[in-house]
Write an enzyme that holds these catalytic residues in place. Sequence first.
Site, PDB file in Angstrom:
ATOM      1  N   HIS A 112       0.836  -1.203   0.000  1.00  0.00           N
ATOM      2  CA  HIS A 112       0.000   0.000   0.000  1.00  0.00           C
ATOM      3  C   HIS A 112       0.869   1.250   0.000  1.00  0.00           C
ATOM      4  CE1 HIS A 112      -3.162  -2.506   2.357  1.00  0.00           C
ATOM      5  NE2 HIS A 112      -3.583  -2.395   1.108  1.00  0.00           N
TER       6      HIS A 112
ATOM      7  N   LYS B 139     -18.085  -6.104   7.393  1.00  0.00           N
ATOM      8  CA  LYS B 139     -16.805  -6.807   7.377  1.00  0.00           C
ATOM      9  C   LYS B 139     -16.167  -6.731   8.759  1.00  0.00           C
ATOM     10  CE  LYS B 139     -12.896  -7.043   4.205  1.00  0.00           C
ATOM     11  NZ  LYS B 139     -12.180  -6.341   3.147  1.00  0.00           N
TER      12      LYS B 139
ATOM     13  N   ARG C 214      -1.784  -6.028  -8.679  1.00  0.00           N
ATOM     14  CA  ARG C 214      -0.804  -7.070  -8.386  1.00  0.00           C
ATOM     15  C   ARG C 214      -0.750  -8.130  -9.479  1.00  0.00           C
ATOM     16  NH1 ARG C 214      -3.456  -8.515  -2.767  1.00  0.00           N
ATOM     17  NH2 ARG C 214      -5.170  -8.284  -4.195  1.00  0.00           N
TER      18      ARG C 214
ATOM     19  N   SER D 197      -3.591  -7.432   2.808  1.00  0.00           N
ATOM     20  CA  SER D 197      -3.752  -7.274   4.255  1.00  0.00           C
ATOM     21  C   SER D 197      -4.195  -8.589   4.889  1.00  0.00           C
ATOM     22  CB  SER D 197      -4.764  -6.172   4.565  1.00  0.00           C
ATOM     23  OG  SER D 197      -4.256  -4.919   4.195  1.00  0.00           O
TER      24      SER D 197
END
Length: 169
Positions: free
Chosen positions: A27, A51, A100, A137
């Site tokens: 990040h 979440k 990514r 994460s």
Amino acid sequence: MTGPESEGTQVRRAVCPGSFDPIHNGHLDIIARASSLYDEVYVAVMINRSKKSLFEIEERIDLIRRVTAEYGNVRVESFHGLLVDFCKQREIPAIVKGLRAVSDFDYELQMAQMNNGLSGVETLFVPTNPTYSFMSSSLVKEVATWGGDISHLVPPLVLEALTERLSNR
């Protein structure tokens, strides 16, 4: 007033959105790169009540502010709802997203097209530094939960907070 706005030029703003639970070096790489390209970079920390997060929103904001303080042009705020509304309220014309892998592109392209269709906000895709191409994460939290060494994946401040949080579970 001083700076670009006083001279009649528009301040170039962008946003780097995410949940950042927790923020990691991947990040930070994207934020740093955006910071060098834009006058102001907002880090928009997503509030998603459905979440289960490891860190509360205020904790994530505090960690991000502390690890991005060196850039000087990064602002950290939370948001709930549509990212394009966050952008409109702050006159942000661009979203910066790190990619990514090809699988990221498929999802992010759909989001970019939707955001542009809703508001005209552009999305810029930045290829992730290969050093961080595997990181998320969730993966950082999982490795840390099982006692793996993540010291090379997160800033020292985040490592400390993560270690403390997981030891209290």
